[in-house]
Design an enzyme around this catalytic site. Structure first.
Site, PDB file in Angstrom:
ATOM      1  N   SER A  89      11.978 -17.637  77.724  1.00  0.00           N
ATOM      2  CA  SER A  89      12.288 -17.747  78.045  1.00  0.00           C
ATOM      3  C   SER A  89      13.922 -17.032  78.475  1.00  0.00           C
ATOM      4  O   SER A  89      14.759 -17.853  78.783  1.00  0.00           O
ATOM      5  CB  SER A  89      13.650 -18.123  76.135  1.00  0.00           C
ATOM      6  OG  SER A  89      14.307 -16.884  75.773  1.00  0.00           O
ATOM      7  N   LYS A 104      22.419 -13.133  79.191  1.00  0.00           N
ATOM      8  CA  LYS A 104      21.896 -14.320  78.962  1.00  0.00           C
ATOM      9  C   LYS A 104      22.798 -15.430  78.398  1.00  0.00           C
ATOM     10  O   LYS A 104      23.351 -15.167  77.689  1.00  0.00           O
ATOM     11  CB  LYS A 104      20.206 -13.877  78.012  1.00  0.00           C
ATOM     12  CG  LYS A 104      19.397 -15.232  78.086  1.00  0.00           C
ATOM     13  CD  LYS A 104      18.625 -14.645  76.893  1.00  0.00           C
ATOM     14  CE  LYS A 104      17.709 -16.168  76.489  1.00  0.00           C
ATOM     15  NZ  LYS A 104      16.608 -15.272  76.028  1.00  0.00           N
ATOM     16  N   SER A 159      10.017 -13.456  75.053  1.00  0.00           N
ATOM     17  CA  SER A 159      11.218 -13.498  76.500  1.00  0.00           C
ATOM     18  C   SER A 159      11.733 -12.957  76.957  1.00  0.00           C
ATOM     19  O   SER A 159      12.791 -13.433  78.064  1.00  0.00           O
ATOM     20  CB  SER A 159      12.068 -14.477  74.960  1.00  0.00           C
ATOM     21  OG  SER A 159      11.968 -15.593  74.334  1.00  0.00           O
TER      22      SER A 159
END
EC number: 6.3.5.7
Lengths: 481, 95, 483
Positions: C151, C76, C175
């Site tokens: 997210s 990420k 997330s």
């Protein structure tokens, strides 16, 4: 109107750790810009703080030394504001639960009385960097070497009533942190800085007036002058029908006045909240006890001991114990020279004025404690008189060697041979036959003063080397006889 | 108690966010809508409840006082918007 | 080769069926050809990946072994990666080349993992649809008109589309778990403090936690093994031994007490999701689990408390982005305030600005007690609910999300509508508990996730239950059409 001055101080002391409070960067003063700014100090994305145990230990030492309660569970909070020397946009500090709670410190006033000043709290925080306002094509330069240096902010109660008291308090704090070895006390390098909260009120009124904060005053002299000029400003303002506005001010030593810091004027809302990157710091009782056991002798304890052990007056003991270096110097002189009162006098008077003249601290004294002690030995064994000792001291200060060598090379050894003294006196009396006759004719009351004349002549004739006690005795016998 | 435009301007200043005029009404509406959601908290009885700042309630570990960092100014300033002579540059600060 | 799980890759590399370099080049080619449809990567690190793959092959040739040695991964884009852009999907950090590695990145690289690239996400991890990225929205491989969740939406889409076997994610309010649910993955948010946060760019410090995203629980166990552990650089990291997560995957579920909070099945839950969750409960019962109804009465206040605490911390965490030392700086600032305001105004997107403002407001003078302190008190009530519940049950189970993946743009400009999607996941962050989402079926071709929550440090239990469930179901093996 009679005005009373009310002063409270916030003193920022840089703790003498090797590394910063939340990072492993060095804290050395004066390095090239930004060479001591690590990822953490720069507030890079993703970095996290870890507390330096030495900073916590030093804060505890201070707390114990002022009889304060040590927060068993103290908490770091973020103080949020934007400024270019504050890399994260917040300063890690302590708010609701500081490491050091309420304590107190006694200060000696000029009239010899002791006053107790309350310490509200002392908390750990990180220092900011420095903004350099020299012109970089219209820009300001930011050096973050200092960012993250550990500070202990010591907040006093509004207990001081004059600039002199404020200075005495700062000096006492200065001495204490140096005794404890937790701060080098170098005010010129900003290791100890002072914010002064000043207000005035009509004498007898119990509520406080509106205060102004004078930021970052960094010498004892400026503290006194800044407070006095601010007090004067407030008195004039009020007496002219004006009102003091609560604000931050800056002292300008060149103009000897304070001025408003407009850049800090904006109503600050610091949005304090517990720093979620740090956990509560728990000070275990066992740790605290081990810190207490390792505390050095504190100034007040030293003053007491000097009075008892050396028979010094309270005043002398206070002066000598004012700094750890001076106290150590004095004790070393006593150890060698043997006579504590004599040592106290020499350290306070002759050495004191020498240092004053040179403008240096005692750790840079040109005469070492060993040298001074050695000279006192020669006074005590009558090798030299107290008067000659001053000559020897000056020579030592000029780097001419130890007392014994100077006495030898300059031929300053006291004359104690009575035969030699007698013949010198006979010569002197013969040269002053007229005065001798007058003396003998005078009554007892006048003789005292006249005797002094002969002593002076004798000492002059012996270049100060004749033993004064012997001169007195023999002279008396010759004049009366 | 809904936020007014001037409240939003004040908060934006506090957070140093430059908002443009056209966005202000939308942001004001959005913030009021969010505050409406969080205001539901006020109905909860929390008397005598200690606030919880960290889920595990552990205590701070302390680091040994050792210098572990070395100078990496060049690498760190390579990603800086403006530097000169090792200093970070910002528009002139007036004190 | 792209269909292989991490466990299968480990076996294939061990028995030399293929090399790390072959696998890496295959996946890089696949990213190259397929990702334009998804937008799941912000940066593809081709060169670095091939280099790391060759190094891993060399280490293996020299006799080294290890489940992660030579296995590909994507990070990420909020894990700092030295020498690689680390953007947080923000214009603010578009030009930010990280000068250091996050602990997670460093640990996995040391274990020999090959970094394929940095995945898309909601800007600064603020969002649950991956629509707030500066680099554009990510699409759900199961239906390209739908969001992948957020997210960690890029990580989710990339793993679901078989562009990478596994990826790292972070979970502040759901997330990892929510996008895992919406893309049919297994995703684990560990106990707060289990995985180091050093180098993981903060959204909300007391809630953020990194974790693995994969197709199976078995893979999550392998990846978590490489991520977890104490880190002296993170004061909030917990010094607890890390168990062997793979060792207990097959443990029996006989007598396992699973609590079903009645609050998870109230209004707002899509009944079709409820049905799938019920079916998964029945599967677990068949495996020996005992089901008990429980109550988490304060759960209803969690969203309100979360949307004070997270923005408050974020407002302060994001103050460092000021255009002075790194990141975006506006053109020709006329003074200091202008530098700050325009750099931040132009560098941050709308949702980030909103949360910064909510947070600044909640902490400001006069509102601190009513908002921040109140929220922290509710946080304790929520934790207390869990502590009480875990007296009587070993695990808690419920839906991961109230709704299926929605259409891109469907939530429009109403932030609150999106916030409500976090209703089942944020309690675990507030309480710091470990949580896992696993695939549990499909509705209209869109995945459904089931969430499991466990007491502190019982990640192994979550992985065990998910693994046993995956032995008797095949939801996790299904691939989206075209991938």
């Amino acid at each position: 109107m009679q005005w009373e001055v009310v002063i409270g101080l916030e003193i920022h002391t840089q703790l003498a750790t090797q590394s910063k409070i939340f990072s492993g960067s060095a804290t050395t003063f004066g390095s090239e810009p930004n060479t001591q700014a690590s990822l953490v100090d720069l507030g890079m994305p993703g970095v996290l703080p870890v507390l330096n145990q030495e900073a916590a230990r030093m804060a505890c030492m201070f707390g114990l030394a002022i009889d304060a309660e040590i927060g068993p569970r103290n908490v770091f909070a973020r103080k949020n504001y934007f400024y270019p020397d504050l890399p994260k946009g917040y300063q890690i500090s302590q708010m609701d639960l500081p490491i050091v709670g309420k304590g107190h410190l006694d200060i000696a006033l000029e009239d010899g009385t002791i006053k107790r000043i309350g310490v509200t709290r002392a908390h750990l925080e990180e220092d900011a960097g420095k903004s350099l306002h020299e012109d970089f094509n219209g820009a300001t330069g930011i050096d973050l070497n200092r960012a993250g240096t550990p500070l202990l902010e010591i907040v006093s109660e509004p207990d001081m009533r004059s600039a002199k008291e404020a200075v005495a308090y700062v000096k006492a704090i200065h001495a204490l942190v140096r005794y404890l070895g937790i701060c080098d006390g170098n005010m010129a390098e900003g290791s100890l800085r002072c914010d002064c909260n000043v207000s005035i009120r009509p004498k007898g009124q119990s509520e406080f007036g509106t205060r102004c904060e004078i930021k970052n005053v960094n010498s004892f002299r400026f503290i006194e002058r800044a407070i006095n000029s601010e007090v004067q400003r407030q008195i004039e303002l009020i007496e002219d029908g004006g009102k003091v506005i609560q604000e931050t001010r800056l002292y300008d030593p060149n103009k000897d006045e304070t001025r408003s810091m407009r850049s800090k004027e904006e109503a600050n809302d610091y949005r304090y909240f517990p720093d979620p990157d740090l956990l509560p710091v728990v000070i275990e009782p066992a740790l605290l006890e081990s810190i207490r056991a390792a505390l050095p002798e504190l100034p007040t304890q030293k003053v007491e001991r000097f009075q008892q052990q050396y028979g010094l007056s309270a005043y002398d003991a206070n002066v000598l114990a004012a700094s750890r270096e001076q106290a150590d110097y004095f004790e070393q002189v006593v150890k060698i020279g043997g006579d504590a009162k004599l040592a106290a006098n020499w350290v306070m008077v002759e050495l004191g004025s020498l240092l004053n003249k040179l403008g240096v601290e005692i750790d840079q004294a040109p005469v070492s404690a060993e040298q001074l002690g050695g000279m006192l030995l020669r006074i005590r064994d009558n090798t030299i008189s107290g008067k000659i000792a001053k000559t020897v001291f000056e020579a030592m200060a000029a780097g001419e060697g130890d007392a014994d060598a100077i006495i030898d090379s300059k031929g300053l050894k006291q004359v104690t041979d009575s035969g030699a003294i007698e013949s010198m006196l006979d010569e002197m009396l013969a040269a002053n036959a007229e005065q001798v006759e007058q003396y003998r004719a005078a009554d007892e009351a006048k003789r005292g003063k006249m005797f002094g004349f002969f002593v002076g002549q004798a000492m002059k004739a012996s270049k100060g080397k004749a033993n004064p006690a012997q001169v007195n005795q023999l002279l008396k016998a010759k004049l009366e006889g | 108690m809904a936020l007014q435009r001037c409240d939003v301007e004040k908060i934006a200043h506090l957070a140093r966010l430059g908002l443009n005029e056209a966005e202000l009404p939308h942001i004001t509406d959005a913030l009021n809508s969010i505050l409406g959601l969080v205001d539901q908290m006020q109905a909860v009885d929390t008397d005598g409840i200690e606030p919880l700042a960290h889920p595990l309630e552990a205590s701070q570990r302390l680091r040994a006082d050792q210098v572990t960092e070395r100078n990496q100014r060049e690498a760190y300033q390579a990603i800086a918007p403006a530097t000169e002579n090792g200093l970070y540059l910002v528009p002139k600060v007036i004190e | 080769m792209h269909q292989l799980t991490l466990a299968e890759i480990a076996r294939g590399l061990a028995d030399k069926s293929f090399s790390a370099e072959e696998l890496t080049t295959t996946l890089l080619a696949r990213i190259n050809s397929l990702d334009p449809q998804l937008n799941s990567f912000i940066t593809v690190t081709d060169e670095l990946a091939v280099q790391q793959a060759r190094a891993a092959d060399a280490r293996r040739a020299a006799g080294e072994s290890g489940a992660l040695l030579g296995a590909p991964i994507a990070h990420k884009d909020l894990f700092c990666t030295q020498g690689v852009r680390t953007s947080c999907a923000s214009k603010m950090l578009d030009n930010f080349t990280a000068p250091y590695d996050a602990t997670v990145v460093a640990k996995l690289a040391a274990a020999g993992m090959v970094t394929l690239g940095k995945t898309n996400m909601d800007e600064f991890a603020m969002g649950s649809a991956n629509e707030s990225s500066h680099y554009g929205a990510v699409k759900n491989p199961w239906n390209l008109e739908h969001v992948p969740g957020g997210s960690s939406g890029g990580s989710a889409a990339a793993v679901a589309a078989r562009l990478t076997p596994v990826a790292t994610g972070t979970d502040t309010g759901g997330s990892i778990r929510q996008p895992a649910a919406l893309t049919s993955l297994t995703g684990l948010k560990p106990t707060y403090g289990r995985v180091s946060r050093w180098g993981m760019i903060a959204y909300a410090s007391s809630l953020d936690q990194g974790g693995p995203m994969a197709r199976t629980a078995e893979d999550c166990a392998l990846l978590l093994q490489g991520m977890a552990g104490f880190d002296a650089n993170d004061s909030t990291s917990i010094d607890e031994p890390v168990p062997d997560y793979s060792a207990s995957l097959n443990a029996s579920l006989q007598g396992l007490r699973i609590g079903i909070p009645k609050e998870y099945f109230g209004a707002g839950l899509d009944p079709r999701i409820a049905e799938q969750v019920q079916a998964s409960i029945q599967e677990l019962q068949k495996l020996g689990a005992v089901i008990k109804e429980i109550s988490l009465p304060n759960m209803q206040h969690a969203i309100a408390a979360y949307y004070v605490i997270a923005p408050a911390e974020a407002s302060s965490n994001l103050s460092r982005f000021d255009g002075v030392r790194f990141g975006y700086r506006c053109d020709n600032p006329k003074d200091l305030t202008d530098l700050y305001k325009r750099s931040r105004g132009e560098g941050f997107g709308v949702e980030v600005q909103r949360r910064i403002m909510v947070g600044a407001y909640a902490l400001s003078a006069g509102y601190y007690d009513a908002y921040y302190l109140k929220a922290q008190k509710i946080r304790r009530l929520i934790k207390n609910d869990f502590m009480a519940a875990f007296e009587g049950v070993d695990l808690i189970l419920g839906p991961t999300t109230p709704n299926l993946a929605w259409k891109l743009g469907a939530k429009g400009n109403d932030p609150v509508a999106a916030y409500l999607e976090d209703v089942y996941t944020i309690t675990a962050n507030l309480a710091g508990l470990p949580g896992l989402s696993m695939p549990a079926g499909f509705v209209d071709g869109l995945p459904v996730g089931v969430q499991l929550l466990a007491p502190y440090f019982q990640e192994a239990r979550l992985l065990n239950v998910a693994h046993r469930y995956q032995q008797v179901t095949d939801w996790h093996t299904r691939a989206p059409n075209g991938f």
